[in-house]
Design an enzyme around this catalytic site. Structure first.
Site: not given
Ligand code: NOJ
Length: 750
Positions: A295
């Site tokens: 993430d």
């Molecule tokens: C953080 C989020 O937790 C995740 O779900 C998302 O896909 C990513 N950022 C990318 O934007």
């Protein structure tokens, strides 16, 4: 002289021949007709360790054309692309932008490896569908798959190859802003929906209309303490296997190409560096063949967790645990070559990760047609097309949950002359959408006001009722009351702004604002039928307002076709069929509240009375509206539950039949739900567990027999090592229209 020429040609001819051969040699990895594996092997042989680390590097992109082309930061990113130091961008969108960046990768980098473009396409790209939580309330699996395929089609035409969806996290906590992204509280249902979403997004990945999906957030991110984003998680392996893992697993079995690490820890180790989760479970036990992406900065954030000492340690721990692509923290690109040179990470470990990413670049056809997804004409023709909007409206119709409807206040009678529509949100495009709207625009959307005007024209009288910040005053309330007093029915759009749904939108008070309660109290005095249209990305606590209104319509966040869908339901053009997939708590102190809880040693008797039970002294144990609950304009009656045997062997199927009758005046669709309970087991089982469901159509007065089959797998549970067991003993089976009101039968597994 002759001799000299002869001598020269003696050396020159083979050299020229060699040079000529060199220039016409087709590199194996560029040969369309070779197998993907051969192409990958060839490429791996040619790549430097820096280029390999580059494939594991995903950067936040942005724009690269127009004025952005001169921006120093953007130029630096493009230079990295030229040097083969970027494998993927997120947040570069649109045919023009993706093509521009791809051109640099393909034409100006040493090996010409194409980029993967990723984006959060969570519920639509341009045509915005209902939020995933709402969509899940439809229990319409083919429609859910179709919605995802439309999102993929629009995104693919805009140059995207990959979305970070579906979120497969099970959560029981409406304080968590991200419950909007999931499929609710149930493990079995979550698994069915996750698989459908993956299939819709990916298809067979052999055309230009589907994209890679991501199973996220691996794992147990839905269990963040107190619903606070990025918070700690502490769950047992028993819960991990039984409650949380099955939806991720179902999505992987459906072919999901990628898995995203979660931000949280599991057993004290951040998921990104968690060998048990990534290597042992995902890669070895489940044999996941795709690639793992972090993430956002979750590799480097292991430093904040107190698990990694610095970026180099974070990269080492991530790749050692089996994690692969680094979203935005740059610890791989900065440290991996050194870690390999020092012998801390083996080149095989790196190659294993890199080849999985290359595989999907080949599979999508990007080495052969790098711009195939970036098609301006297709982009214009696909986005927000009439057909896509029509599907979004169908999906929204089927997502709206009717929670209360006293005295048949709804549907709105056709004889009605004047309708009061009250509520700032009903007209506000600003508040209509949530945080995850990809490239959607509220300007393309139909507000509740627009939708009702489309349907009822001048019969609608609008007043604001409360302000943008959800405060109100006497003037606003008086105007609303005046409008209500001269109307036949009063529609009040309450709830919270769409902007409060999504990442970093945790709320300590998932409630109806006090000002809106005040407004409803004043409106109630008019004696008119009052319909609450609740907009929210999560179940709010509706305990106070349910006493003030005749009807409650849970509208969630419905996307581009919001207003038309609300009008479809209110007018009765669509008979509501959705059932909530998340319990609506009675009070904040009850959270987490969910239907599939354990019995405890002191279960509260059904009369809710007595001492020394597991109970609250100030509120009931049960939620206000349970999982699986939702009304229709007609009534469904359940009778005659039958099972084919009262004792089965583990190899037998149990056949369960029930009669469902539409005893009302409207045609409709009912979601028939089957639950089981394993009464005694070596590891305790929930009081009810959903194991099957069917969405059936029933005309007014029609009666149908619904048949389910249960197999041993449905009756099994996991131990803490992830091994499935079916234990002999007493079971119950329940069938009904929600998780609370059911018919039941007992049976035994021998
Ligand atoms: C953080 C989020 O937790 C995740 O779900 C998302 O896909 C990513 N950022 C990318 O934007």
């Amino acid at each position: 002289m002759k001799k000299l020429i002869l001598a020269l040609s003696f050396f020159a001819i083979p050299f020229l021949l060699f040079a000529q051969q060199k220039s016409t040699e087709v590199k194996l990895y560029k040969n369309k007709n070779a197998s993907i594996q051969d192409r990958i092997n060839d490429l791996l042989k040619r790549m430097t360790i820096e280029e390999k680390a580059g494939q594991l590097n995903q950067l936040n992109g942005g724009n690269f054309t127009g004025p952005a082309a001169n921006d120093a930061g953007q130029k630096a990113k493009m230079q990295m692309v030229r040097e083969g130091k970027v494998g993927s961008f997120l947040n570069v969108t649109g045919a023009i932008e993706t093509k521009a960046a791809q051109k640099v990768a393909v034409e100006e980098s040493r090996l010409g490896i194409p980029l993967l473009f990723a984006f959060d396409v969570i519920h639509g790209y341009k045509t915005i569908f209902p939020i995933p939580l709402a969509e899940a309330c439809s229990w319409d699996i083919p429609q859910i798959e179709k919605n995802s395929s439309i999102a993929a089609k629009e995104a693919a035409a805009a140059g995207l190859h990959w979305t970070f969806a579906p979120m497969c996290d099970i959560s029981n906590d409406p304080r968590w802003g991200r419950v909007m992204e999931g499929a609710g509280e149930d493990t079995y249902y979550g698994a069915v929906v996750a698989a459908a979403r993956v299939k819709g997004l990916q298809g067979n990945l052999n055309d230009d209309a589907h994209i890679l999906s991501t199973v996220k957030h691996f794992a147990v991110y839905g269990a963040v303490e107190a619903g606070r984003e990025y918070n700690n998680v502490d769950v047992s392996r028993f819960s991990l296997w039984n409650k949380y893992l099955p939806p991720y697993k179902a999505a992987i079995d459906a072919g999901a190409a990628t898995v995203m690490n979660s931000f949280n820890v599991f057993e004290g180790v951040p998921a990104s560096g968690n060998k048990y989760l990534v290597k042992d479970v995902l890669l070895n036990k489940w044999k996941f063949k795709g690639f793992v992406v972090s993430d956002w900065s979750s590799f480097s954030e292991m430093i904040n967790h107190g698990y990694a000492a610095n970026g180099k340690d974070a990269a080492y721990k991530a790749i050692s645990a089996g994690s692969m692509m680094d979203m935005e923290s740059k610890v791989m690109i900065e440290n991996l070559p050194q870690l390999v040179k020092e012998g801390k990470i083996s080149i095989q470990e790196v190659d294993n990760a890199v080849q999985r990413i290359l595989y999907y670049k080949f599979k999508l056809g990007l080495f052969d047609e790098p711009y195939k997804f970036s098609d301006e004409q297709r982009e214009a023709a696909t986005e927000l097309s009439k057909e896509n909007r029509a599907e979004a409206r169908k999906a929204a119709d089927a997502s709206i949950v009717l929670l209360k409807n006293d005295h048949h206040a709804l549907p709105i009678s056709s004889s009605i002359k004047k309708i009061a529509l009250i509520g700032y949100y009903a007209k506000s495009k600003e508040d209509l959408f949530d945080f995850w709207i990809a490239n959607g625009s509220a300007n393309d959307a139909i507000t509740i006001y627009d939708g009702l005007k489309n349907k009822y024209g001048n019969a609608i009288e609008y007043s604001q009722g409360y302000n943008a910040d959800a405060t109100t005053n006497d003037e606003l309330i008086n105007a609303a009351v005046q409008s209500a007093s001269s109307s036949d029915i009063v529609l009040v759009n309450i709830g919270i702004s769409g902007k409060m749904a999504g990442e970093d939108r945790a709320l300590a008070y998932p409630e109806i604002p006090e000002s809106q309660i005040q407004l409803l109290k004043a409106l109630q005095k008019t004696g008119k039928p009052i319909v609450a249209l609740v907009s929210s990305g999560r179940p709010l606590i509706l305990t106070k307002i349910q006493l003030l209104v005749s009807s409650i319509v849970q509208c969630w966040i419905l996307g581009t076709e919001t207003g038309n869908a609300v009008a479809d339901v209110l007018s009765g053009d669509y008979n509501p069929s959705a059932k909530t997939v998340m319990s609506f708590p009675y009070a904040i102190g009850q959270i987490p509240v969910y239907y599939n809880h354990f019995n405890t040693n002191r279960p509260l008797p059904t009369d809710n009375d007595g001492n020394w039970y597991s109970r609250y002294r100030d509120i009931p144990n049960a939620p206000l509206f349970p999982f699986g609950f939702g009304l229709s304009y007609t009534n469904y009656e359940y009778s005659n539950l039958q099972i084919n045997k009262t004792a089965i062997r583990s190899s037998d199927e149990l056949i369960v039949k029930v009669t469902v009758a539409n005893s009302g005046k409207f045609d409709g669709e009912e979601i028939v739900q089957l639950y089981i309970r394993d009464v005694t087991a070596s590891l305790i089982r929930p009081v009810k567990e959903l194991k099957s469901f069917q969405k059936i159509k029933l005309k007014a007065a029609e009666v149908k027999e619904v048949i389910f089959k249960l197999t041993s797998k449905d009756l099994s549970f996991y131990d803490s090592n992830g091994i499935l067991h079916l234990e002999p003993g007493a079971f119950k089976v329940f069938v009904g229209g929600n998780s609370e009101h059911v018919l039941e039968k007992d049976f035994i597994v021998q």
